[in-house]
Design an enzyme around this catalytic site. Structure first.
Site, mmCIF file in Angstrom:
data_model
loop_
_atom_site.group_PDB
_atom_site.id
_atom_site.type_symbol
_atom_site.label_atom_id
_atom_site.label_comp_id
_atom_site.label_asym_id
_atom_site.label_seq_id
_atom_site.Cartn_x
_atom_site.Cartn_y
_atom_site.Cartn_z
ATOM 1 N N TYR A 1 -10.841 -0.230 -0.079
ATOM 2 C CA TYR A 1 -10.845 0.235 1.321
ATOM 3 C C TYR A 1 -9.533 0.926 1.650
ATOM 4 O O TYR A 1 -9.426 1.637 2.649
ATOM 5 C CB TYR A 1 -11.107 -0.946 2.277
ATOM 6 C CG TYR A 1 -9.880 -1.658 2.817
ATOM 7 C CD1 TYR A 1 -9.133 -2.505 2.017
ATOM 8 C CD2 TYR A 1 -9.467 -1.471 4.130
ATOM 9 C CE1 TYR A 1 -8.010 -3.152 2.506
ATOM 10 C CE2 TYR A 1 -8.341 -2.113 4.632
ATOM 11 C CZ TYR A 1 -7.612 -2.953 3.817
ATOM 12 O OH TYR A 1 -6.492 -3.577 4.303
ATOM 13 N N ARG A 2 -8.527 0.742 0.772
ATOM 14 C CA ARG A 2 -7.180 1.197 1.069
ATOM 15 C C ARG A 2 -6.381 1.005 -0.206
ATOM 16 O O ARG A 2 -6.628 0.030 -0.945
ATOM 17 C CB ARG A 2 -6.653 0.294 2.179
ATOM 18 C CG ARG A 2 -5.271 0.532 2.701
ATOM 19 C CD ARG A 2 -5.030 -0.507 3.790
ATOM 20 N NE ARG A 2 -3.726 -0.367 4.378
ATOM 21 C CZ ARG A 2 -3.187 -1.230 5.240
ATOM 22 N NH1 ARG A 2 -3.866 -2.298 5.608
ATOM 23 N NH2 ARG A 2 -1.992 -1.029 5.740
ATOM 24 N N TYR B 1 0.832 -1.211 0.000
ATOM 25 C CA TYR B 1 0.000 0.000 0.000
ATOM 26 C C TYR B 1 0.866 1.260 0.000
ATOM 27 O O TYR B 1 0.433 2.313 0.455
ATOM 28 C CB TYR B 1 -0.938 0.016 1.203
ATOM 29 C CG TYR B 1 -1.975 -1.083 1.220
ATOM 30 C CD1 TYR B 1 -3.009 -1.098 0.290
ATOM 31 C CD2 TYR B 1 -1.927 -2.109 2.165
ATOM 32 C CE1 TYR B 1 -3.969 -2.105 0.303
ATOM 33 C CE2 TYR B 1 -2.880 -3.117 2.189
ATOM 34 C CZ TYR B 1 -3.905 -3.110 1.247
ATOM 35 O OH TYR B 1 -4.855 -4.103 1.267
ATOM 36 N N ASP C 1 -0.701 -9.670 9.639
ATOM 37 C CA ASP C 1 0.262 -10.733 9.329
ATOM 38 C C ASP C 1 1.700 -10.316 9.604
ATOM 39 O O ASP C 1 2.409 -11.018 10.313
ATOM 40 C CB ASP C 1 0.090 -11.201 7.882
ATOM 41 C CG ASP C 1 -0.892 -12.358 7.813
ATOM 42 O OD1 ASP C 1 -0.766 -13.271 8.635
ATOM 43 O OD2 ASP C 1 -1.789 -12.322 6.965
ATOM 44 N N HIS D 1 4.070 -6.747 -4.497
ATOM 45 C CA HIS D 1 2.717 -6.671 -5.062
ATOM 46 C C HIS D 1 2.038 -5.395 -4.585
ATOM 47 O O HIS D 1 2.465 -4.792 -3.602
ATOM 48 C CB HIS D 1 1.898 -7.891 -4.629
ATOM 49 C CG HIS D 1 1.852 -8.045 -3.141
ATOM 50 N ND1 HIS D 1 2.639 -8.946 -2.461
ATOM 51 C CD2 HIS D 1 1.163 -7.369 -2.194
ATOM 52 C CE1 HIS D 1 2.422 -8.831 -1.175
ATOM 53 N NE2 HIS D 1 1.533 -7.875 -0.979
HETATM 54 C C1 FAD Z 1 2.614 -10.184 2.834
HETATM 55 C C2 FAD Z 1 1.875 -9.018 3.452
HETATM 56 C C3 FAD Z 1 0.843 -9.250 4.347
HETATM 57 C C4 FAD Z 1 0.155 -8.177 4.896
HETATM 58 N N1 FAD Z 1 -0.849 -8.451 5.784
HETATM 59 C C5 FAD Z 1 -1.530 -7.437 6.337
HETATM 60 C C6 FAD Z 1 -2.561 -7.684 7.283
HETATM 61 O O1 FAD Z 1 -2.825 -8.832 7.656
HETATM 62 N N2 FAD Z 1 -3.249 -6.622 7.764
HETATM 63 C C7 FAD Z 1 -2.950 -5.345 7.405
HETATM 64 O O2 FAD Z 1 -3.591 -4.421 7.901
HETATM 65 N N3 FAD Z 1 -1.961 -5.087 6.558
HETATM 66 C C8 FAD Z 1 -1.244 -6.073 6.010
HETATM 67 N N4 FAD Z 1 -0.220 -5.790 5.133
HETATM 68 C C9 FAD Z 1 0.047 -4.384 4.756
HETATM 69 C C10 FAD Z 1 1.111 -3.671 5.632
HETATM 70 O O3 FAD Z 1 2.326 -4.374 5.588
HETATM 71 C C11 FAD Z 1 0.708 -3.480 7.084
HETATM 72 O O4 FAD Z 1 -0.568 -2.876 7.173
HETATM 73 C C12 FAD Z 1 1.696 -2.632 7.898
HETATM 74 O O5 FAD Z 1 1.398 -2.733 9.274
HETATM 75 C C13 FAD Z 1 1.657 -1.143 7.522
HETATM 76 O O6 FAD Z 1 2.889 -0.561 7.805
HETATM 77 P P1 FAD Z 1 3.197 0.313 9.122
HETATM 78 O O7 FAD Z 1 2.436 -0.267 10.251
HETATM 79 O O8 FAD Z 1 4.668 0.435 9.242
HETATM 80 O O9 FAD Z 1 2.541 1.724 8.786
HETATM 81 P P2 FAD Z 1 3.275 3.017 8.227
HETATM 82 O O10 FAD Z 1 3.910 2.668 6.930
HETATM 83 O O11 FAD Z 1 4.101 3.642 9.255
HETATM 84 O O12 FAD Z 1 2.013 3.941 8.023
HETATM 85 C C14 FAD Z 1 1.115 3.808 6.949
HETATM 86 C C15 FAD Z 1 0.716 5.208 6.453
HETATM 87 O O13 FAD Z 1 -0.079 5.853 7.446
HETATM 88 C C16 FAD Z 1 0.285 7.239 7.578
HETATM 89 N N5 FAD Z 1 0.867 7.440 8.909
HETATM 90 C C17 FAD Z 1 1.616 6.545 9.589
HETATM 91 N N6 FAD Z 1 1.943 7.022 10.785
HETATM 92 C C18 FAD Z 1 1.411 8.251 10.887
HETATM 93 C C19 FAD Z 1 1.387 9.223 11.923
HETATM 94 N N7 FAD Z 1 1.961 8.965 13.086
HETATM 95 N N8 FAD Z 1 0.735 10.382 11.703
HETATM 96 C C20 FAD Z 1 0.112 10.604 10.523
HETATM 97 N N9 FAD Z 1 0.088 9.707 9.508
HETATM 98 C C21 FAD Z 1 0.724 8.537 9.689
HETATM 99 C C22 FAD Z 1 1.309 7.519 6.495
HETATM 100 O O14 FAD Z 1 0.645 8.042 5.374
HETATM 101 C C23 FAD Z 1 1.900 6.149 6.211
HETATM 102 O O15 FAD Z 1 2.387 6.028 4.900
HETATM 103 C C24 FAD Z 1 0.486 -6.834 4.556
HETATM 104 C C25 FAD Z 1 1.539 -6.609 3.655
HETATM 105 C C26 FAD Z 1 2.223 -7.685 3.105
HETATM 106 C C27 FAD Z 1 3.335 -7.397 2.157
#
Ligand code: FAD
Length: 546
Positions: free
Chosen positions: A493-494, A91, A150, A408
């Protein structure tokens, strides 16, 4: 090094030096070697000029430092892009929407400020990962579970802000819904707390979400109206036990009643774990139907013929595995009750599944990990609130998969929670995939994911490669599917920054009233347009026309 658009080199240098004064020179990253780490490893524009890249990054360690950075950014009109742990793979990763933005990396702010066993809640900073929170709880022997996605390396806050989901109890799988209270640095550097956090001295910040007046928390998710510096979350008191059971139904159209009964059971709280729809006849995502069935499906055999075949080979058409957490006696009774309800479908059969008493032993955790890594078990670590990276072993390079994809992007539309919608979505997506020449599974049938109990999500991973032409085709197909889905009322949704403008376009009721309102808010709270320009299609005034 790239410079932010419309900013002179002189102003940019001054801003960077003020960032250094605010956070320390070691925590401002300007050299290519460091900045390249903020590229989106799964970018659909890999290696192309349109790839969204940062110009620099700054990593504050406190709320005051965040405020200082934001004020400097305002002074010099520097676009900044906050991330928590920046692991948003599929995403957008950690790359900004607007190339040349400075990433505001909040990873260093990784303090767990409070975990209450009595209230089953936590208050954390943005850099706290699921691994961190899990470890904190384990080390203190607290009888609490987290709900995690995950990949366990992501942040509790970043995941929730992007509307992420997990795998345990119905009411906590939606991570934004599971939050309670926020602290936010606004684009002008002001600091606010939402809910009970707005009342000095209140001890119920993580207990009551709303405080008084309009509930504004939603404005800070999938948006660009503030930098979230603290967030409260509800946790799960460790349950006693867990149980799964599977119902199998014989006919194609039984899917309709199967989903309706499942909805009843979930919405009355009988089934409180994440259900799983399947097809014993057609097989799972990683398997192919047997050749005889494949032949029937390929020649478009009538449903009755396929049902006859299913009966002959003794396999049901659909299955649904339901999962229960709670007291051992209570969940056994709930499974019995669920079987009574599903028995309304003629020919339904039942099979008891896994059961566990908590806490799990080390050996049990190891066993689940082993099974999960080969994709051969219905219950996975996140269903027990245990974060891991095991998911990445599926689809990784191996003897049977020597050339894995380079990542992906998820195509993830929301559809109604009915059997009819599943069938219609399959018809529509198969037709679109045919037109676009996309590989569809031979069986041609996909079942949705059940993160939320009131809607279904389809999750289709579109592969990223190192080949620019292939990625271009992939983007075209992705965009076409977004439009086709929207024609049927199914919205993403995202989505990754590459597709956020398009996706917001599809939410177009009343001449895009939603976008127009969001732009009015943007202009009011961030008049210089410094924060996450373009996030989810919300652009500041000076960039809107461009
Ligand atoms: C194989 C695989 C499986 C996955 N499975 C899942 C799953 O089961 N469920 C799921 O939800 N996702 C899943 N994901 C997607 C993703 O990897 C996760 O959601 C992951 O937790 C998001 O990254 P992060 O928590 O580091 O968020 P970040 O990358 O830190 O944040 C996401 C976005 O939110 C905003 N943001 C973040 N922090 C702040 C802040 N403090 N203030 C303002 N804006 C902010 C920014 O725009 C940022 O780009 C998967 C991905 C892969 C590759």
């Amino acid at each position: 090094m790239a410079t932010p658009p419309n900013v002179s080199q002189r102003d940019f240098d001054r801003a960077l030096s003020e960032f250094e004064s605010a956070v320390g020179a070691d925590w401002v990253f300007k050299d290519d070697e460091s900045v390249v780490l903020y590229r989106d490893a799964y970018s659909p524009f890999k290696g192309e000029e349109e790839e969204r890249v940062a110009s620099a990054a700054v990593a504050p360690n406190s709320v005051e430092q965040v405020q200082q950075v934001v004020r400097t950014a305002n002074e010099y009109r520097i676009p900044i892009y906050p991330i928590s742990t920046g692991k948003n793979l599929g995403y957008g990763g950690s790359a900004p929407n607007l190339s040349g933005s400075v990433v505001l990396d909040l990873k260093r702010m990784n303090r767990i400020l409070d975990v209450s066993e009595r209230q089953a809640s936590a208050l954390v900073e943005p850099g706290v990962s699921y691994f961190d929170l899990y470890r904190h709880i384990q080390e203190r022997g607290l009888k609490l579970w987290i709900d995690c996605p995950d990949p366990g390396w992501g942040s509790v806050i970043g995941n929730a802000l992007d509307h992420g989901g997990g795998y345990t109890l119905t009411q906590l799988r939606n991570h934004f819904d599971a939050h309670c209270g926020m602290e936010v640095v606004l684009p002008d550097g002001d600091l606010l707390r939402t809910g009970m956090g707005a009342m000095p001295g209140a001890e119920s910040w993580q207990q009551y979400k709303f405080g008084v007046g309009p509930w504004i928390d939603g404005l800070f998710s999938q948006s660009n109206f503030g930098v979230v510096t603290k967030m409260g979350f509800w946790l799960i008191p460790e349950p006693d036990a867990y149980l799964t059971g599977t119902v199998v139904v014989p006919k194609h159209d039984d899917l309709i009643a199967l989903v309706d009964i499942l909805n009843y059971l979930e919405n009355t709280g009988v089934v409180n774990g994440m259900p799983q729809l399947g097809s014993p006849l057609i097989g799972g995502f990683f398997s192919q139907p047997d050749p005889e069935l494949q032949a029937l499906l390929s020649r478009g055999a009538p449903t009755a013929e396929i049902e006859d075949y299913a009966r002959e080979v003794g396999r049901g058409y659909w299955s649904c595995t339901v999962k229960f957490y709670g007291a051992e006696k209570a969940i056994a009774a709930n499974w019995e009750y669920a079987q009574e309800k599903f028995s309304a479908i003629t020919g339904a059969t039942f099979e008891d599944g896994e059961s566990f008493k908590f806490p799990l032993t080390f050996e049990q955790i190891e066993d689940i990990t082993r099974q999960q890594s080969v994709g051969s078990r219905s219950s996975t670590l996140p269903e027990f609130g245990i974060p891991s990276l095991t998911m990445f072993s599926i689809g990784a390079r191996s003897e049977t998969n020597p050339t894995p994809t380079q990542g992906h992007v998820w195509f993830s539309p929301i559809i109604p929670r009915t059997g009819e919608a599943i069938m219609e979505a399959n018809r529509v997506f198969a037709e679109a995939a045919g037109e676009l020449g996309l590989p569809v599974r031979a069986a041609g049938f996909s079942l949705p994911t059940t993160y939320w109990n009131r809607s279904f999500i389809y999750l289709f991973g579109f592969p990223i490669s190192n080949d620019i032409e292939q990625n271009r085709k992939m983007r075209e197909s992705f965009e076409r599917l977004v439009r086709v889905a929207a024609e049927h009322g199914w919205g993403e949704y995202r989505t990754a920054p590459a597709f956020q403008d398009l996706v917001l376009d599809t939410y177009s009721f009343n001449d895009n009233a939603l976008r127009r309102f969001q732009e009015r808010l943007k202009d009011a709270v961030d008049p210089n347009g410094i924060l996450s320009a373009g996030r989810y299609g919300i652009w500041p005034k000076h960039l809107r026309d461009a």
